[in-house]
Design a protein around this motif. Sequence first.
Motif, PDB file in Angstrom:
ATOM      1  N   ALA A 147     -20.592 -84.262 -40.394  1.00  0.00           N
ATOM      2  CA  ALA A 147     -19.818 -83.508 -39.408  1.00  0.00           C
ATOM      3  C   ALA A 147     -20.669 -82.930 -38.291  1.00  0.00           C
ATOM      4  O   ALA A 147     -20.154 -82.252 -37.413  1.00  0.00           O
ATOM      5  CB  ALA A 147     -19.051 -82.382 -40.111  1.00  0.00           C
ATOM      6  N   GLY A 148     -21.965 -83.151 -38.317  1.00  0.00           N
ATOM      7  CA  GLY A 148     -22.802 -82.700 -37.213  1.00  0.00           C
ATOM      8  C   GLY A 148     -23.401 -81.336 -37.390  1.00  0.00           C
ATOM      9  O   GLY A 148     -24.194 -80.895 -36.564  1.00  0.00           O
ATOM     10  N   GLY A 149     -23.066 -80.620 -38.425  1.00  0.00           N
ATOM     11  CA  GLY A 149     -23.630 -79.293 -38.639  1.00  0.00           C
ATOM     12  C   GLY A 149     -22.933 -78.230 -37.832  1.00  0.00           C
ATOM     13  O   GLY A 149     -22.124 -78.499 -36.951  1.00  0.00           O
ATOM     14  N   GLY A 150     -23.210 -76.978 -38.131  1.00  0.00           N
ATOM     15  CA  GLY A 150     -22.515 -75.881 -37.464  1.00  0.00           C
ATOM     16  C   GLY A 150     -23.203 -75.358 -36.236  1.00  0.00           C
ATOM     17  O   GLY A 150     -22.607 -74.654 -35.434  1.00  0.00           O
ATOM     18  N   ARG A 151     -24.506 -75.642 -36.069  1.00  0.00           N
ATOM     19  CA  ARG A 151     -25.219 -75.084 -34.921  1.00  0.00           C
ATOM     20  C   ARG A 151     -24.933 -75.897 -33.654  1.00  0.00           C
ATOM     21  O   ARG A 151     -24.666 -75.356 -32.584  1.00  0.00           O
ATOM     22  CB  ARG A 151     -26.726 -75.067 -35.201  1.00  0.00           C
ATOM     23  N   ALA A 152     -24.984 -77.205 -33.752  1.00  0.00           N
ATOM     24  CA  ALA A 152     -24.758 -78.071 -32.594  1.00  0.00           C
ATOM     25  C   ALA A 152     -24.403 -79.452 -33.100  1.00  0.00           C
ATOM     26  O   ALA A 152     -24.632 -79.801 -34.242  1.00  0.00           O
ATOM     27  CB  ALA A 152     -26.014 -78.131 -31.705  1.00  0.00           C
ATOM     28  N   GLY A 153     -23.866 -80.240 -32.221  1.00  0.00           N
ATOM     29  CA  GLY A 153     -23.480 -81.585 -32.599  1.00  0.00           C
ATOM     30  C   GLY A 153     -22.098 -81.611 -33.201  1.00  0.00           C
ATOM     31  O   GLY A 153     -21.468 -80.589 -33.447  1.00  0.00           O
ATOM     32  N   GLY A 154     -21.604 -82.826 -33.447  1.00  0.00           N
ATOM     33  CA  GLY A 154     -20.272 -82.941 -34.007  1.00  0.00           C
ATOM     34  C   GLY A 154     -19.212 -82.439 -33.041  1.00  0.00           C
ATOM     35  O   GLY A 154     -19.325 -82.573 -31.828  1.00  0.00           O
ATOM     36  N   ILE A 155     -18.167 -81.838 -33.583  1.00  0.00           N
ATOM     37  CA  ILE A 155     -17.093 -81.253 -32.776  1.00  0.00           C
ATOM     38  C   ILE A 155     -16.979 -79.796 -33.158  1.00  0.00           C
ATOM     39  O   ILE A 155     -16.853 -79.458 -34.334  1.00  0.00           O
ATOM     40  CB  ILE A 155     -15.755 -81.986 -33.024  1.00  0.00           C
ATOM     41  N   GLN A 156     -17.026 -78.922 -32.168  1.00  0.00           N
ATOM     42  CA  GLN A 156     -16.969 -77.486 -32.390  1.00  0.00           C
ATOM     43  C   GLN A 156     -15.588 -76.959 -31.999  1.00  0.00           C
ATOM     44  O   GLN A 156     -14.981 -77.414 -31.029  1.00  0.00           O
ATOM     45  CB  GLN A 156     -18.040 -76.771 -31.569  1.00  0.00           C
ATOM     46  N   ALA A 189     -13.380 -80.663 -37.273  1.00  0.00           N
ATOM     47  CA  ALA A 189     -14.272 -79.896 -36.397  1.00  0.00           C
ATOM     48  C   ALA A 189     -14.832 -78.699 -37.149  1.00  0.00           C
ATOM     49  O   ALA A 189     -14.257 -78.236 -38.137  1.00  0.00           O
ATOM     50  CB  ALA A 189     -13.530 -79.436 -35.148  1.00  0.00           C
ATOM     51  N   HIS A 190     -15.953 -78.194 -36.635  1.00  0.00           N
ATOM     52  CA  HIS A 190     -16.588 -77.009 -37.196  1.00  0.00           C
ATOM     53  C   HIS A 190     -16.058 -75.758 -36.504  1.00  0.00           C
ATOM     54  O   HIS A 190     -15.901 -75.719 -35.289  1.00  0.00           O
ATOM     55  CB  HIS A 190     -18.103 -77.074 -37.012  1.00  0.00           C
ATOM     56  N   ALA A 191     -15.821 -74.746 -37.297  1.00  0.00           N
ATOM     57  CA  ALA A 191     -15.389 -73.457 -36.764  1.00  0.00           C
ATOM     58  C   ALA A 191     -16.252 -72.370 -37.391  1.00  0.00           C
ATOM     59  O   ALA A 191     -16.830 -72.556 -38.461  1.00  0.00           O
ATOM     60  CB  ALA A 191     -13.919 -73.197 -37.065  1.00  0.00           C
ATOM     61  N   GLY A 192     -16.338 -71.236 -36.707  1.00  0.00           N
ATOM     62  CA  GLY A 192     -17.070 -70.102 -37.266  1.00  0.00           C
ATOM     63  C   GLY A 192     -18.505 -69.996 -36.826  1.00  0.00           C
ATOM     64  O   GLY A 192     -19.202 -69.064 -37.234  1.00  0.00           O
ATOM     65  N   GLY A 193     -18.985 -70.931 -35.992  1.00  0.00           N
ATOM     66  CA  GLY A 193     -20.370 -70.858 -35.573  1.00  0.00           C
ATOM     67  C   GLY A 193     -21.323 -71.215 -36.696  1.00  0.00           C
ATOM     68  O   GLY A 193     -20.916 -71.602 -37.794  1.00  0.00           O
ATOM     69  N   TYR A 194     -22.615 -71.047 -36.451  1.00  0.00           N
ATOM     70  CA  TYR A 194     -23.605 -71.470 -37.439  1.00  0.00           C
ATOM     71  C   TYR A 194     -23.604 -70.615 -38.703  1.00  0.00           C
ATOM     72  O   TYR A 194     -23.662 -71.146 -39.807  1.00  0.00           O
ATOM     73  CB  TYR A 194     -25.000 -71.466 -36.799  1.00  0.00           C
ATOM     74  N   PRO A 195     -23.530 -69.281 -38.615  1.00  0.00           N
ATOM     75  CA  PRO A 195     -23.641 -68.484 -39.844  1.00  0.00           C
ATOM     76  C   PRO A 195     -22.502 -68.734 -40.829  1.00  0.00           C
ATOM     77  O   PRO A 195     -22.719 -68.746 -42.041  1.00  0.00           O
ATOM     78  CB  PRO A 195     -23.625 -67.037 -39.328  1.00  0.00           C
ATOM     79  N   ARG A 196     -21.285 -68.893 -40.331  1.00  0.00           N
ATOM     80  CA  ARG A 196     -20.128 -69.050 -41.215  1.00  0.00           C
ATOM     81  C   ARG A 196     -19.413 -70.375 -40.941  1.00  0.00           C
ATOM     82  O   ARG A 196     -18.192 -70.438 -40.939  1.00  0.00           O
ATOM     83  CB  ARG A 196     -19.157 -67.884 -41.023  1.00  0.00           C
ATOM     84  N   SER A 197     -20.188 -71.393 -40.728  1.00  0.00           N
ATOM     85  CA  SER A 197     -19.602 -72.671 -40.364  1.00  0.00           C
ATOM     86  C   SER A 197     -18.743 -73.224 -41.491  1.00  0.00           C
ATOM     87  O   SER A 197     -19.101 -73.170 -42.663  1.00  0.00           O
ATOM     88  CB  SER A 197     -20.710 -73.671 -40.024  1.00  0.00           C
ATOM     89  N   ARG A 198     -17.585 -73.773 -41.128  1.00  0.00           N
ATOM     90  CA  ARG A 198     -16.694 -74.411 -42.080  1.00  0.00           C
ATOM     91  C   ARG A 198     -15.981 -75.547 -41.365  1.00  0.00           C
ATOM     92  O   ARG A 198     -15.752 -75.482 -40.154  1.00  0.00           O
ATOM     93  CB  ARG A 198     -15.685 -73.417 -42.650  1.00  0.00           C
ATOM     94  N   THR A 199     -15.633 -76.569 -42.101  1.00  0.00           N
ATOM     95  CA  THR A 199     -14.949 -77.728 -41.536  1.00  0.00           C
ATOM     96  C   THR A 199     -13.446 -77.543 -41.676  1.00  0.00           C
ATOM     97  O   THR A 199     -12.950 -77.266 -42.768  1.00  0.00           O
ATOM     98  CB  THR A 199     -15.381 -79.023 -42.233  1.00  0.00           C
ATOM     99  N   LEU A 200     -12.730 -77.701 -40.561  1.00  0.00           N
ATOM    100  CA  LEU A 200     -11.279 -77.600 -40.545  1.00  0.00           C
ATOM    101  C   LEU A 200     -10.703 -78.840 -39.857  1.00  0.00           C
ATOM    102  O   LEU A 200     -11.422 -79.566 -39.164  1.00  0.00           O
ATOM    103  CB  LEU A 200     -10.828 -76.339 -39.791  1.00  0.00           C
ATOM    104  N   LEU A 201      -9.427 -79.076 -40.064  1.00  0.00           N
ATOM    105  CA  LEU A 201      -8.734 -80.167 -39.393  1.00  0.00           C
ATOM    106  C   LEU A 201      -7.772 -79.602 -38.366  1.00  0.00           C
ATOM    107  O   LEU A 201      -7.074 -78.611 -38.628  1.00  0.00           O
ATOM    108  CB  LEU A 201      -7.965 -81.032 -40.401  1.00  0.00           C
ATOM    109  N   PHE A 202      -7.727 -80.259 -37.205  1.00  0.00           N
ATOM    110  CA  PHE A 202      -6.902 -79.790 -36.096  1.00  0.00           C
ATOM    111  C   PHE A 202      -5.997 -80.915 -35.614  1.00  0.00           C
ATOM    112  O   PHE A 202      -6.340 -82.101 -35.706  1.00  0.00           O
ATOM    113  CB  PHE A 202      -7.789 -79.295 -34.948  1.00  0.00           C
ATOM    114  N   LEU A 203      -4.853 -80.522 -35.075  1.00  0.00           N
ATOM    115  CA  LEU A 203      -3.894 -81.456 -34.499  1.00  0.00           C
ATOM    116  C   LEU A 203      -4.060 -81.453 -32.984  1.00  0.00           C
ATOM    117  O   LEU A 203      -3.976 -80.402 -32.343  1.00  0.00           O
ATOM    118  CB  LEU A 203      -2.463 -81.057 -34.865  1.00  0.00           C
ATOM    119  N   VAL A 204      -4.296 -82.628 -32.417  1.00  0.00           N
ATOM    120  CA  VAL A 204      -4.472 -82.767 -30.970  1.00  0.00           C
ATOM    121  C   VAL A 204      -3.478 -83.797 -30.469  1.00  0.00           C
ATOM    122  O   VAL A 204      -3.462 -84.940 -30.942  1.00  0.00           O
ATOM    123  CB  VAL A 204      -5.914 -83.190 -30.610  1.00  0.00           C
ATOM    124  N   SER A 205      -2.659 -83.417 -29.508  1.00  0.00           N
ATOM    125  CA  SER A 205      -1.696 -84.347 -28.931  1.00  0.00           C
ATOM    126  C   SER A 205      -2.397 -85.362 -28.041  1.00  0.00           C
ATOM    127  O   SER A 205      -3.442 -85.077 -27.436  1.00  0.00           O
ATOM    128  CB  SER A 205      -0.656 -83.569 -28.117  1.00  0.00           C
TER     129      SER A 205
END
Length: 402
Positions: A147-156, A189-205
């Motif tokens: 997922a690219g990690g919580g600090r950078a990369g992936g989708i934030q 995508a990652h939410a919560g920034g680096y300290p509390r990063s967690r992977t969530l799913l989002f709906l995008v039209s």
Amino acid sequence: MDAAFTAEQDEIRRTLRDLLTKHGGPGEVRAAVRTTEGHDPALWHRLAQELGLPGLAVAEEYGGAGCTATELALACEETGRALLPSPLLATAVLAAPLITALGTPEQRAELLPRIADGTLTAALAVPGGSMAAALGLTADNRAAAWAGGGRAGGIQAHPDGGGGGGWRLYGEADRVLDGHSAGLLLVAAHAGGYPRSRTLLFLVSAEAEGLARTRLTSMDETRPLARIELRDAPARLLGADDGTDVCGALADTGSRAAAVLAAEAVGAAAGALERTVAYVKEREQFGRAIGSFQAVKHRLADLYVRVEAARSAAYYAAWDPAAGPLALAQALEAARIVAGEAVQLHGGIGFTWEHEAHLYVKRAAADELLFGPVHRLRDHAAGRAGLFEAVTADGPVRGVAV
């Protein structure tokens, strides 16, 4: 366990095979992949409205048939036999189960009926381009690498700030199956920034601002892939941010999807084998059909055994999804070997672009790149089963063969 299929399951297979025999031949497949959608919209409408294909495994309360993974696997075996390009895999096998598992009652009531009747197609977009890792097929998907990690990369992801509970997504995902044409994107995508990063799913039209979609050139044109770019695109959270185990839901979906994919790969292998058998009965050499030579018979017999073994594994996995990754490994290997042998047994004509043999080779290779490779599927399954653990007085020691 009763391994026999019901009359309804046999009817699904027979009806779909008859339809695809008439409207899903090699010529129709080549025409379909060159459309803007990457599939034949008219045929997809028929599959949805007349056969209810995308709603097979959707609950009846949402307009589906309420069937099990077995019915969906049988249907995908037939679409695999024809190499049919369609949104079925991305929509019904990957997206719909995630919406069912994670969506709120309102989201399920809004989206699942439209998926079931074929008016809405969906695609799962994961950063890093590793669908197999995200679905827990080749690695533990709780690791941050895919997922690219919580600090950078992936989708934030970050809250919209407008007070309406919306989100904004920034990043990109490659190799998104049917991502260029889907009406709805499920974005990890990652939410919560680096300290509390967690992977969530989002709906995008598909019409969301800040969303750019590019269809990629792929090895297998019947598997359209796309690059998804999100530049502060508005999104809705799938479900609620209440500690829901998103990675667990992705892994559960991956196991079931692996069983269906295994059946589809078996269908492709069986289709290649059937065409090869028909060809060697007609092609003559030294005044007799080449299929009458013992060496050719032995090669075909070996392929038949390999296909039937993979089919048995796929059917078992449809009943027990925990066996899905191993069944997928066996089916992908069978598809690759059978497709390669099909080209060889067709001789010079098998190497030409005009012949459909190369389509099966591309499907086998592309599927292994997208959902494998085979050795990683087996390695991860063996690790989860504890096959490489040695038991000592202090407990199991990983990495030691017993």
